[in-house]
Design a protein around this motif. Structure first.
Motif, PDB file in Angstrom:
ATOM      1  N   CYS A   1       0.055  -4.287  -6.997  1.00 44.26           N
ATOM      2  CA  CYS A   1      -1.080  -3.858  -6.165  1.00 44.26           C
ATOM      3  C   CYS A   1      -1.231  -2.332  -6.193  1.00 44.26           C
ATOM      4  O   CYS A   1      -2.343  -1.811  -6.280  1.00 44.26           O
TER       5      CYS A   1
ATOM      6  N   GLU B   1      -3.093   2.274   3.179  1.00 44.80           N
ATOM      7  CA  GLU B   1      -4.503   2.401   3.523  1.00 44.80           C
ATOM      8  C   GLU B   1      -4.756   3.697   4.297  1.00 44.80           C
ATOM      9  O   GLU B   1      -5.855   4.252   4.264  1.00 44.80           O
ATOM     10  N   GLN B   2      -3.717   4.181   4.999  1.00 50.32           N
ATOM     11  CA  GLN B   2      -3.849   5.372   5.837  1.00 50.32           C
ATOM     12  C   GLN B   2      -3.112   6.585   5.278  1.00 50.32           C
ATOM     13  O   GLN B   2      -3.501   7.722   5.516  1.00 50.32           O
TER      14      GLN B   2
ATOM     15  N   ASP C   1      -4.619  -0.116  -7.904  1.00 50.97           N
ATOM     16  CA  ASP C   1      -5.484   0.669  -7.028  1.00 50.97           C
ATOM     17  C   ASP C   1      -5.541   2.115  -7.538  1.00 50.97           C
ATOM     18  O   ASP C   1      -4.511   2.798  -7.585  1.00 50.97           O
TER      19      ASP C   1
ATOM     20  N   ARG D   1       3.731  -6.170   2.181  1.00 51.81           N
ATOM     21  CA  ARG D   1       2.459  -6.302   2.887  1.00 51.81           C
ATOM     22  C   ARG D   1       2.293  -5.191   3.932  1.00 51.81           C
ATOM     23  O   ARG D   1       1.218  -4.604   4.056  1.00 51.81           O
ATOM     24  N   GLU D   2       3.362  -4.931   4.673  1.00 52.03           N
ATOM     25  CA  GLU D   2       3.315  -3.846   5.657  1.00 52.03           C
ATOM     26  C   GLU D   2       3.116  -2.499   4.957  1.00 52.03           C
ATOM     27  O   GLU D   2       2.379  -1.631   5.446  1.00 52.03           O
TER      28      GLU D   2
ATOM     29  N   LEU E   1       1.495  -1.944   2.127  1.00 48.89           N
ATOM     30  CA  LEU E   1       0.098  -1.815   1.697  1.00 48.89           C
ATOM     31  C   LEU E   1      -0.792  -1.363   2.853  1.00 48.89           C
ATOM     32  O   LEU E   1      -1.739  -0.588   2.658  1.00 48.89           O
ATOM     33  N   GLU E   2      -0.497  -1.842   4.058  1.00 48.48           N
ATOM     34  CA  GLU E   2      -1.257  -1.414   5.229  1.00 48.48           C
ATOM     35  C   GLU E   2      -1.056   0.088   5.485  1.00 48.48           C
ATOM     36  O   GLU E   2      -2.003   0.805   5.834  1.00 48.48           O
ATOM     37  N   ILE E   3       0.175   0.545   5.259  1.00 46.74           N
ATOM     38  CA  ILE E   3       0.464   1.968   5.426  1.00 46.74           C
ATOM     39  C   ILE E   3      -0.299   2.790   4.396  1.00 46.74           C
ATOM     40  O   ILE E   3      -0.850   3.857   4.699  1.00 46.74           O
TER      41      ILE E   3
ATOM     42  N   ALA F   1       8.763   0.817   5.850  1.00 48.44           N
ATOM     43  CA  ALA F   1       8.112  -0.487   5.992  1.00 48.44           C
ATOM     44  C   ALA F   1       9.141  -1.559   5.670  1.00 48.44           C
ATOM     45  O   ALA F   1      10.095  -1.320   4.920  1.00 48.44           O
TER      46      ALA F   1
ATOM     47  N   GLU G   1       7.567 -12.141   2.683  1.00 45.98           N
ATOM     48  CA  GLU G   1       6.112 -11.963   2.764  1.00 45.98           C
ATOM     49  C   GLU G   1       5.495 -11.440   1.469  1.00 45.98           C
ATOM     50  O   GLU G   1       4.603 -12.047   0.913  1.00 45.98           O
TER      51      GLU G   1
END
Length: 215
Positions: free
Chosen positions: A74, A50-51, A78, A43-44, A46-48, A39, A65
């Motif tokens: 973060c 998620e999956q 979590d 931010r990118e 964190l999106e990864i 990544a 960013e």
């Protein structure tokens, strides 16, 4: 090349805004048998997350960013990702930078430029520590006697970092080196936490940290 079966292969998340460093580190880690997801910023990443749930995160500090500090906060907040070992890579090598990185939630802080072999050694060490922690946690949860402490124990961020390192099996001397403070300072933090928790020794403190999900 290290032989690694698909079932045993560890997955690493590598985050850096320098495409050349990404390419170099990714190639080296894959050559050593790891699967590497990449990544460009927090931010990118964190999106990864998620999956995907990697076995370890390697993260640059200064990125656009979302920087490494914000990203790791973060991750630690979590419950799904709070256990994942994090290695910080940074061009900033002053002691206050290392302390900030470790206090933010990183497990290892490496300064650029670094030797690829040292990076691999740190990755392997962190993965082994995480595995020992998981095994110990599983054994503790099966045990009949759970550590008893006062209902509300309020640890400072520094004390929390110390007890996390205790739970990883680190000695006071090692913790002092990691946090760039004196061994006496670490002993003082341990003593304060024993007082707060009414526990008897470092072993009970480490076990309590694991059982209460503070480690």
């Amino acid at each position: 090349m290290k032989e690694t079966s698909p079932r045993e292969q560890k997955r690493l998340l590598l985050i850096d805004d320098d495409p050349n460093l990404i390419l170099l580190v990714k190639d080296y880690l894959e050559f050593r048998g790891y699967e590497v997801i990449t990544a460009e910023n927090g931010r990118e990443a964190l999106e990864i997350l998620e999956q995907e749930q990697p076995d370890m995160i390697i993260c640059d500090v200064m990125m656009p960013e979302m920087d490494g500090y914000s990203f790791v906060r973060c991750v630690r907040e979590d419950p799904r990702t709070s256990w994942i070992p994090v290695l910080f890579l940074s061009a900033k090598g002053q002691s206050q930078d290392r302390v900030k990185g470790l206090n933010t939630g990183a497990d290892v802080y490496m300064v650029k430029p670094f030797e690829p072999e040292e990076l691999v050694a740190q990755v392997e060490s962190s993965l082994k520590q995480a595995n020992r922690l998981i095994q110990h946690q599983n054994k503790s949860s099966d045990g009949p006697n759970k550590i008893q402490v006062p209902a509300e124990v309020d640890l400072t961020p520094t004390e929390l970092k110390v007890v996390q390192l205790l739970a990883q099996g680190k000695a006071n001397r090692q913790i002092a080196e990691i946090m760039n403070v004196s061994q006496r300072t670490i002993e003082s933090h341990v003593s304060n936490m024993l007082g707060k928790t009414s526990l008897n020794n470092r072993t009970e403190l480490a076990r309590w940290a694991i059982e209460s999900n503070r480690a």
